[in-house]
Design a protein around this motif. Structure first.
Motif, PDB file in Angstrom:
ATOM      1  N   UNK A  15       0.843  -1.198   0.000  1.00 38.76           N
ATOM      2  CA  UNK A  15       0.000   0.000   0.000  1.00 38.76           C
ATOM      3  C   UNK A  15       0.881   1.251   0.000  1.00 38.76           C
ATOM      4  N   UNK A  16       1.972   1.174   0.757  1.00 38.94           N
ATOM      5  CA  UNK A  16       2.935   2.282   0.813  1.00 38.94           C
ATOM      6  C   UNK A  16       3.443   2.613  -0.580  1.00 38.94           C
TER       7      UNK A  16
ATOM      8  N   UNK B 194      15.159  -7.033 -13.995  1.00 43.82           N
ATOM      9  CA  UNK B 194      15.799  -7.244 -12.686  1.00 43.82           C
ATOM     10  C   UNK B 194      14.762  -7.302 -11.564  1.00 43.82           C
ATOM     11  N   UNK B 195      13.807  -6.359 -11.576  1.00 39.14           N
ATOM     12  CA  UNK B 195      12.768  -6.388 -10.532  1.00 39.14           C
ATOM     13  C   UNK B 195      11.968  -7.686 -10.619  1.00 39.14           C
ATOM     14  N   UNK B 196      11.658  -8.078 -11.853  1.00 37.94           N
ATOM     15  CA  UNK B 196      10.895  -9.300 -12.065  1.00 37.94           C
ATOM     16  C   UNK B 196      11.645 -10.525 -11.513  1.00 37.94           C
TER      17      UNK B 196
ATOM     18  N   UNK C 208       2.780   3.904 -14.363  1.00 39.31           N
ATOM     19  CA  UNK C 208       1.626   3.000 -14.307  1.00 39.31           C
ATOM     20  C   UNK C 208       2.080   1.672 -13.703  1.00 39.31           C
ATOM     21  N   UNK C 209       3.229   1.190 -14.189  1.00 39.60           N
ATOM     22  CA  UNK C 209       3.762  -0.056 -13.636  1.00 39.60           C
ATOM     23  C   UNK C 209       4.096   0.103 -12.160  1.00 39.60           C
ATOM     24  N   UNK C 210       4.817   1.182 -11.835  1.00 44.01           N
ATOM     25  CA  UNK C 210       5.307   1.345 -10.459  1.00 44.01           C
ATOM     26  C   UNK C 210       4.164   1.528  -9.454  1.00 44.01           C
TER      27      UNK C 210
ATOM     28  N   UNK D 140       3.440  -2.917  -7.000  1.00 44.67           N
ATOM     29  CA  UNK D 140       3.091  -3.156  -5.583  1.00 44.67           C
ATOM     30  C   UNK D 140       2.283  -4.430  -5.358  1.00 44.67           C
ATOM     31  N   UNK D 141       1.580  -4.886  -6.411  1.00 44.58           N
ATOM     32  CA  UNK D 141       0.746  -6.075  -6.235  1.00 44.58           C
ATOM     33  C   UNK D 141       1.456  -7.342  -6.694  1.00 44.58           C
TER      34      UNK D 141
END
Ligand code: NDP
Length: 249
Positions: free
Chosen positions: A47-48, A158-160, A85-87, A92-93
């Protein structure tokens, strides 16, 4: 507002960004693996992230909708919106940080910095921009778009990869071993920095430069902190791996 006044605001804001870089040498921003008690009330981590990033998306969307921008400014706004939009609505989900928290103080400070950066960039792209169809022919467009797309892909991959190191329900840490992680601890941060450097080169204006400075002010200390953390927590952490720049740092 006159452009001169606006430019002075951007310069002052960049100096604040550089000051925050100095501050972050002494204080590790307490979220994710660096979270610690004593930073006041906390809220659920995902949520943050939504609250922190939402202003960046909504403010640029607002300026894009209320003004008639040139095609070049419109392209810059769309690139910004795709990232945020992604961030805001996807990242977050997807993160596997169940039951983890983030201090409200961090969320509020990120809302502030994102609000100012998005407002400066959105205002410029609505009011001061003087791009035209020839802007797509200049060197800075080609260099900037290559850096932006390359950085975006590196950041996403990398995040993925990091997100998928955990099985659903897991919250611990593992040594990442694939992709650019073979050389550096934080390719997601390197990707993000490359992306916003590309944006600033394409936009070639002070608010975009100022946003890049703020991004670097946040991510350079964070990458250093992550790298140190890995070395402290994993005795078998690859010795030759650097923090952010292969073979150098
Ligand atoms: P991290 O690399 O710390 O974490 C990304 C996600 O992966 C988190 O959910 C994290 O969990 C998880 N994770 C990280 N490492 C591991 C591991 N070794 N094993 C298992 N899971 C792991 O990223 P940040 O939180 O620093 O940043 C997230 C994104 O936001 C990045 O793309 C970054 O570039 C961007 N960002 C941009 C900023 C800017 O100023 N523009 C500022 C800060 C971030 P956990 O949360 O539990 O640690």
């Amino acid at each position: 507002m006159k452009l001169d006044t606006f430019n002075i605001i951007c310069i002052v804001w960049s100096i604040v960004g550089i000051s925050s870089f100095v501050l972050l040498q002494f204080v590790r921003a307490p979220y994710g693996r660096h979270i610690k008690k004593g930073w006041g009330p906390e809220i659920p981590n995902n949520l943050g992230w939504v609250f922190m990033e939402l202003p960046s998306f909504l403010i640029i969307l607002y300026f894009t909708l209320i003004s008639s921008q040139s095609n070049y400014a419109y392209m810059l706004s769309i690139l910004w919106l795709i990232h945020y939009f992604n961030r805001t609505f996807i990242f977050p989900f997807r993160i596997r940080t169940k039951k983890k928290k983030i201090p409200l103080a961090i969320v509020l400070s990120a809302i502030f910095f994102n609000t100012v950066n998005a407002s400066l960039n959105g205002y410029y792209l609505s009011v001061f921009e003087q791009y035209n169809s020839e802007s797509f022919l200049y060197w800075n467009f080609y260099l900037g778009i290559i850096l932006f797309v390359a950085g975006f892909l590196i950041n996403q991959i990398s995040d993925n990869y990091l997100i998928n190191l955990r099985k659903p329900g897991e919250t611990g840490y593992k040594i990442p071993k694939k992709f650019l992680f073979k050389y550096i601890s934080c390719p997601n941060h390197l990707g993000e920095l490359t992306q916003w450097a590309g944006f600033a080169i394409m936009a070639w204006n002070l608010p975009a430069l100022s946003f890049f400075i703020w991004t670097a002010a946040n991510l350079l200390p964070r990458a250093a902190g992550h790298h140190k953390w890995y070395k402290k927590h994993f005795s078998n952490y690859p010795e030759k791996r650097k923090a952010l720049i292969p073979k150098l740092w």
